[in-house]
Design a protein around this motif. Structure first.
Motif, short mmCIF file in Angstrom:
data_model
loop_
_atom_site.label_atom_id
_atom_site.label_comp_id
_atom_site.label_asym_id
_atom_site.label_seq_id
_atom_site.Cartn_x
_atom_site.Cartn_y
_atom_site.Cartn_z
N ASN A 63 0.82 -1.22 0.00
CA ASN A 63 0.00 0.00 0.00
C ASN A 63 0.85 1.26 0.00
O ASN A 63 0.39 2.33 -0.42
CB ASN A 63 -0.94 0.02 1.22
N ILE A 64 2.10 1.15 0.49
CA ILE A 64 2.96 2.33 0.52
C ILE A 64 4.06 2.27 -0.55
O ILE A 64 4.89 3.16 -0.63
CB ILE A 64 3.59 2.53 1.91
N MET A 65 4.04 1.22 -1.38
CA MET A 65 5.05 1.07 -2.44
C MET A 65 4.56 1.66 -3.76
O MET A 65 3.36 1.70 -4.03
CB MET A 65 5.37 -0.41 -2.67
N SER A 66 5.53 2.06 -4.58
CA SER A 66 5.20 2.49 -5.93
C SER A 66 4.83 1.27 -6.78
O SER A 66 5.18 0.13 -6.44
CB SER A 66 6.38 3.21 -6.57
N ARG A 67 4.14 1.50 -7.86
CA ARG A 67 3.74 0.40 -8.74
C ARG A 67 4.95 -0.31 -9.33
O ARG A 67 4.96 -1.54 -9.45
CB ARG A 67 2.83 0.95 -9.85
N ASP A 68 5.97 0.47 -9.67
CA ASP A 68 7.19 -0.14 -10.22
C ASP A 68 7.89 -1.02 -9.20
O ASP A 68 8.40 -2.10 -9.53
CB ASP A 68 8.16 0.94 -10.71
N ASP A 156 1.91 10.87 -9.42
CA ASP A 156 0.59 11.50 -9.53
C ASP A 156 -0.44 10.82 -8.63
O ASP A 156 -1.53 11.35 -8.43
CB ASP A 156 0.11 11.53 -10.99
N TYR A 157 -0.07 9.67 -8.04
CA TYR A 157 -0.96 9.00 -7.10
C TYR A 157 -0.42 9.07 -5.67
O TYR A 157 -0.84 8.32 -4.78
CB TYR A 157 -1.21 7.54 -7.52
N GLY A 158 0.52 10.01 -5.41
CA GLY A 158 1.00 10.27 -4.06
C GLY A 158 2.45 9.88 -3.82
O GLY A 158 3.13 9.37 -4.72
N TRP A 159 2.91 10.12 -2.60
CA TRP A 159 4.26 9.74 -2.20
C TRP A 159 4.30 8.24 -1.94
O TRP A 159 3.53 7.73 -1.12
CB TRP A 159 4.68 10.49 -0.94
N LYS A 160 5.23 7.55 -2.62
CA LYS A 160 5.31 6.09 -2.48
C LYS A 160 6.78 5.65 -2.36
O LYS A 160 7.69 6.29 -2.91
CB LYS A 160 4.67 5.40 -3.69
N LEU A 161 6.96 4.54 -1.68
CA LEU A 161 8.29 3.94 -1.54
C LEU A 161 8.72 3.33 -2.87
O LEU A 161 8.02 2.50 -3.43
CB LEU A 161 8.25 2.86 -0.47
N SER A 162 9.88 3.76 -3.37
CA SER A 162 10.34 3.26 -4.67
C SER A 162 11.61 2.40 -4.57
O SER A 162 11.97 1.73 -5.53
CB SER A 162 10.62 4.44 -5.62
N GLN A 163 12.26 2.43 -3.41
CA GLN A 163 13.51 1.66 -3.26
C GLN A 163 13.76 1.41 -1.78
O GLN A 163 13.50 2.28 -0.94
CB GLN A 163 14.68 2.43 -3.87
N LEU A 164 14.28 0.22 -1.47
CA LEU A 164 14.57 -0.14 -0.09
C LEU A 164 15.78 -1.07 -0.09
O LEU A 164 15.82 -2.04 -0.85
CB LEU A 164 13.36 -0.84 0.53
N ASP A 165 16.77 -0.80 0.76
CA ASP A 165 17.90 -1.71 0.84
C ASP A 165 18.53 -1.65 2.23
O ASP A 165 18.26 -0.73 3.02
CB ASP A 165 18.94 -1.43 -0.25
N VAL A 166 19.34 -2.63 2.53
CA VAL A 166 20.06 -2.70 3.79
C VAL A 166 21.47 -3.20 3.54
O VAL A 166 21.68 -4.11 2.74
CB VAL A 166 19.33 -3.61 4.81
N SER A 167 22.46 -2.54 4.18
CA SER A 167 23.86 -2.93 4.01
C SER A 167 24.62 -2.64 5.31
O SER A 167 24.18 -1.86 6.15
CB SER A 167 24.52 -2.18 2.85
N ARG A 168 25.79 -3.25 5.44
CA ARG A 168 26.61 -3.09 6.64
C ARG A 168 27.11 -1.65 6.74
O ARG A 168 27.65 -1.09 5.79
CB ARG A 168 27.78 -4.08 6.60
N TYR A 169 26.95 -1.07 7.94
CA TYR A 169 27.33 0.32 8.19
C TYR A 169 28.53 0.42 9.13
O TYR A 169 29.44 1.23 8.92
CB TYR A 169 26.12 1.06 8.79
N LYS A 170 28.54 -0.43 10.18
CA LYS A 170 29.65 -0.42 11.14
C LYS A 170 30.08 -1.84 11.48
O LYS A 170 29.25 -2.75 11.53
CB LYS A 170 29.26 0.30 12.44
#
Length: 329
Positions: A63-68, A156-170
């Motif tokens: 529901n919060i993701m973009s169609r792509d 045009d259909y609102g603010w949506k999540l288009s990318q999500l990732d996780v990687s080592r930081y410390k």
């Protein structure tokens, strides 16, 4: 009696509407953290994202993701990886950027931080307006930390999540530039294996996000390759621990990740049967007394050195071994 707004009230409502609609800049540019004039709507998006990741509800997440993004191959696996982190660790916002793109193709943002700890963000300008959020664990004392990146686009259909990732930081509480500095210090002391292992950890942390690039990335890579070449020239495996009467020899040294951090793991071949744990432990005590002569610095400035004794070379099949931990602090 029906309420009928006056002309002044109508004009007042129109003024508020215009003000709300124009509260974000419309000219190309980027705004970081407190420079973002109306961050609340983005923080609401973040709160909903972290909430849904915690339970990993696929339908609510979509529901919060973009169609792509919904149609992206491998999306479910990526969501699972991020969700696994959020389920076990509380995350907080580290840095955020609101951007108005000039180009549809790739664009770059500078963090504004000078020196090796500074970084830049390179991304695709998928829509005119975007919001980039970077999260790290709330508990700053966590030894090994991952960064979560969320990219939102205004469609045009609102603010949506288009990318999500996780990687080592410390690793061991240090970022890539900090690990790189530590590795250089070890190298200057002549602790070549430590320099190599820590430099390897720096490389592992050098891209905490798909968008992120440290200013010192090229220096990290160049230093790692230099130390790797020197280590290969100096150490030939199997490497005998000559001072120990039972003549064990090292076959491999590598970084081992544990809940308390990343520490050197030493695999060695012993002539003593690993089933004879009392004799194996005694041999290991002898190894610990002289290991610094074979691997200078390996038992300094760290909490643990890990050992695993074998009677024959480990292969794809399970091989009997006996694990031991040398606690140094």
């Amino acid at each position: 009696m029906k309420f009928k707004p006056s002309l002044s009230q109508v004009l007042g409502l129109l003024l508020i509407t215009v003000t709300l609609q124009s509260c974000e800049p419309t000219q190309p540019g980027n705004w970081k953290n407190e420079q973002i004039s109306s961050p609340d709507k983005f923080h609401q998006l973040n709160a909903e994202l972290l909430k849904q990741l915690k339970v990993n509800n696929e339908k609510d997440l979509e529901n919060i993701m973009s169609r792509d993004f919904i149609d992206t191959r491998g999306k479910n696996r990526q969501i699972e990886l991020v969700s696994n982190r959020v389920k076990t660790t509380d995350y907080t916002l580290f840095d955020e950027y609101y951007v108005v793109n000039r180009y549809i193709s790739g664009d770059t943002i500078s963090s504004g931080i000078k020196g090796p700890t500074g970084y830049s963000l390179t991304y695709q300008g998928a829509t005119h307006e975007m919001y980039l959020a970077f999260f790290v664990p709330k508990n700053k004392s966590t030894a090994n930390q991952d960064m979560i990146t969320a990219v939102y686009c205004k469609y045009d259909y609102g603010w949506k999540l288009s990318q999500l990732d996780v990687s080592r930081y410390k690793v061991n509480g240090k970022t890539a530039p900090e690990l790189h500095d530590q590795a250089q210090q070890c190298y200057n002391k002549g602790f070549l294996i430590d320099a190599l292992n820590i430099s390897s950890s720096a490389i592992d942390c050098s891209r905490p996000s798909d968008l992120w690039k440290y200013n010192s990335e090229e220096d990290m890579s160049s230093f790692y390759n230099k130390v790797l070449k020197e280590a290969y020239g100096l150490y030939r495996f199997p490497l005998a621990i000559k001072q120990v009467p039972s003549h064990p020899y090292i076959i491999r040294i590598f970084n081992q990740t544990t809940p308390e951090g990343v520490f050197p793991m030493i695999y060695y071949i012993s002539s003593i049967k690993v089933q004879d744990t009392t004799a194996i432990k005694q041999e290991n005590e002898n190894i610990k007394k002289v290991i610094n002569q074979t691997l200078p610095g390996i038992d300094q400035d760290k909490k643990y050195v890990l050992y695993s004794a074998f009677n024959k070379l480990p292969s794809g099949m399970k091989v009997d071994h006996f694990d031991m931990t040398a606690k140094l602090k």
